[in-house]
Design a protein around this motif. Structure first.
Motif, mmCIF file in Angstrom:
data_model
loop_
_atom_site.group_PDB
_atom_site.id
_atom_site.type_symbol
_atom_site.label_atom_id
_atom_site.label_comp_id
_atom_site.label_asym_id
_atom_site.label_seq_id
_atom_site.Cartn_x
_atom_site.Cartn_y
_atom_site.Cartn_z
ATOM 1 N N GLN A 146 0.829 -1.204 0.000
ATOM 2 C CA GLN A 146 0.000 0.000 0.000
ATOM 3 C C GLN A 146 0.862 1.252 0.000
ATOM 4 O O GLN A 146 0.545 2.229 -0.691
ATOM 5 C CB GLN A 146 -0.917 -0.012 1.218
ATOM 6 C CG GLN A 146 -2.010 -1.062 1.164
ATOM 7 C CD GLN A 146 -2.869 -1.075 2.405
ATOM 8 O OE1 GLN A 146 -2.590 -0.331 3.359
ATOM 9 N NE2 GLN A 146 -3.902 -1.904 2.419
ATOM 10 N N GLN A 148 3.887 1.502 -1.282
ATOM 11 C CA GLN A 148 4.430 1.631 -2.636
ATOM 12 C C GLN A 148 3.384 2.175 -3.593
ATOM 13 O O GLN A 148 3.677 3.055 -4.416
ATOM 14 C CB GLN A 148 4.937 0.268 -3.111
ATOM 15 C CG GLN A 148 6.164 -0.236 -2.366
ATOM 16 C CD GLN A 148 6.605 -1.610 -2.841
ATOM 17 O OE1 GLN A 148 5.941 -2.217 -3.681
ATOM 18 N NE2 GLN A 148 7.719 -2.101 -2.324
ATOM 19 N N GLN A 149 2.146 1.663 -3.487
ATOM 20 C CA GLN A 149 1.081 2.171 -4.349
ATOM 21 C C GLN A 149 0.809 3.644 -4.080
ATOM 22 O O GLN A 149 0.590 4.426 -5.003
ATOM 23 C CB GLN A 149 -0.189 1.342 -4.140
ATOM 24 C CG GLN A 149 -0.085 -0.094 -4.645
ATOM 25 C CD GLN A 149 -1.339 -0.885 -4.362
ATOM 26 O OE1 GLN A 149 -2.239 -0.423 -3.662
ATOM 27 N NE2 GLN A 149 -1.410 -2.109 -4.893
ATOM 28 N N GLN A 150 0.845 4.024 -2.779
ATOM 29 C CA GLN A 150 0.631 5.428 -2.434
ATOM 30 C C GLN A 150 1.744 6.298 -2.984
ATOM 31 O O GLN A 150 1.506 7.404 -3.500
ATOM 32 C CB GLN A 150 0.543 5.562 -0.900
ATOM 33 C CG GLN A 150 0.203 6.959 -0.427
ATOM 34 C CD GLN A 150 -1.174 7.408 -0.856
ATOM 35 O OE1 GLN A 150 -2.064 6.586 -1.001
ATOM 36 N NE2 GLN A 150 -1.367 8.694 -1.046
ATOM 37 N N GLN A 152 3.587 5.608 -5.612
ATOM 38 C CA GLN A 152 3.397 5.700 -7.060
ATOM 39 C C GLN A 152 2.275 6.667 -7.409
ATOM 40 O O GLN A 152 2.388 7.451 -8.367
ATOM 41 C CB GLN A 152 3.081 4.307 -7.616
ATOM 42 C CG GLN A 152 4.257 3.340 -7.555
ATOM 43 C CD GLN A 152 3.901 1.964 -8.077
ATOM 44 O OE1 GLN A 152 2.757 1.717 -8.445
ATOM 45 N NE2 GLN A 152 4.865 1.050 -8.117
ATOM 46 N N ALA A 153 1.174 6.616 -6.604
ATOM 47 C CA ALA A 153 0.071 7.550 -6.853
ATOM 48 C C ALA A 153 0.516 8.991 -6.630
ATOM 49 O O ALA A 153 0.191 9.891 -7.418
ATOM 50 C CB ALA A 153 -1.108 7.206 -5.939
#
Length: 330
Positions: A146, A148-150, A152-153
């Motif tokens: 999460q 990493q996704q944040q 990237q976002a």
């Protein structure tokens, strides 16, 4: 508790009522001795005298005698009370030993069951700890994913913001360039308008001078104006330089397509003074006589300027100077 059982061998539980059994056995032995003593005294006593009569019978062989009855089985004598007590005591001891052995086996089974339960509980605790560790690892991995996704976002959002800012800057630059272009165009238009106004004033001044010259004696001269061609919207003439009779038609065919006028046509006539090189190159074109309508005068002058080069006469040369009278098509 398991370690204690493994270090020390199992022992039978202590028997209860040992002293009571011992006292009971002592009493039974005393009673046994008492009965034995009196039995021996009874057998040693002198029996009293007894009288008996003896009868002798002569056997009679002629008379058959019945067979003697079968011997009656003698029932075994009942055990003496002391033997019964010993048997009962032994049976009781045997039962007690059996009970002790059963209790020992039950205790062993209980200990084995307890040990199995403890081992199962230990395994369950280990499995529970392993499951908790796996859940924690999965939660940590999910949290990292999460994050990493944040990241990237956030990075994508920053990139989009940067692109938007860049696009806005480019749009602002384009707007500034267009505004500057418009400003330059306005300046150029203003300058052109000023130049046109100056040229118009110059033309009006030249026209005024021409009128004054005409009024002083040049008006009405045969070569001042040529033949008008009101039908076609153009006219041509010569002034100062002799031209052939058909040269006016040549000029009309060249100038006529370049006239662009959509206003009124009645009473408009403009005289354009032209200077050309022998090859037809237009050197100068000015309004010699205005129609009184500046817009039509500008349209007539532009038509002459667009007609560069001028046509050549029959001698292969273009007249060096002549005047063209232009009227809008009616």
């Amino acid at each position: 508790m398991i370690r204690k059982n493994s270090e020390y061998p199992l022992q039978p539980p202590r028997e209860r009522g040992t002293w009571r059994a011992f006292v009971f056995a002592l009493v039974m032995h005393a009673l046994l001795g008492f009965f034995l003593y009196h039995g021996i005294q009874w057998q040693n006593s002198t029996p009293e005298g007894a009288e008996a009569e003896l009868w002798t019978e002569v056997p009679d062989s002629a008379i058959p005698r019945p067979p003697p009855p079968p011997p009656v089985p003698v029932a075994p004598a009942a055990p003496l009370p002391d033997e019964q007590a010993d048997i009962a005591l032994q049976e009781k001891k045997r039962q007690q030993q059996e009970a002790a052995r059963q209790a020992q086996l039950a205790e062993q089974l209980r200990q084995q069951k307890l040990q199995a339960q403890q081992e199962a509980e230990a395994k369950r605790q280990q499995q529970l700890a392993a499951d908790q560790a796996a859940q924690k690892a999965a939660a940590a991995k999910q949290k990292q994913l999460q994050q990493q996704q944040q990241q990237q976002a956030d990075k994508l959002k920053q990139q989009q913001l940067a692109d938007q800012q860049k696009q806005q800057q480019e749009q602002q630059k384009q707007a500034d360039a267009e505004a500057q272009k418009k400003a330059d165009a306005q300046k150029a238009a203003k300058a052109k308008a000023q130049a046109d106004a100056a040229a118009q004033a110059k033309k009006l001044d030249a026209e005024r001078r021409a009128r004054l010259a005409q009024m002083q004696g040049s008006a009405g001269a045969p070569g001042s104006t040529g033949n008008g061609l009101a039908k076609s919207g153009t006219g041509s003439g010569s002034g100062g330089t002799a031209t052939s009779p058909g040269y006016a038609d040549k000029v009309r065919r060249v100038v006529r397509p370049n006239i662009s006028w959509g206003g009124e046509t009645e009473g408009l006539e403009t005289v354009i003074s032209v200077r050309c090189s022998p090859t037809g190159t237009l050197l100068d074109a000015q309004i010699a006589h205005s129609s009184g309508n500046p817009a039509w005068d500008d349209a007539a002058l532009r038509a002459v300027q667009r007609s560069n080069p001028m046509p050549q006469d029959i001698d292969g040369k273009t007249p060096t100077s002549f005047k063209i009278t232009l009227r809008p098509a009616g």
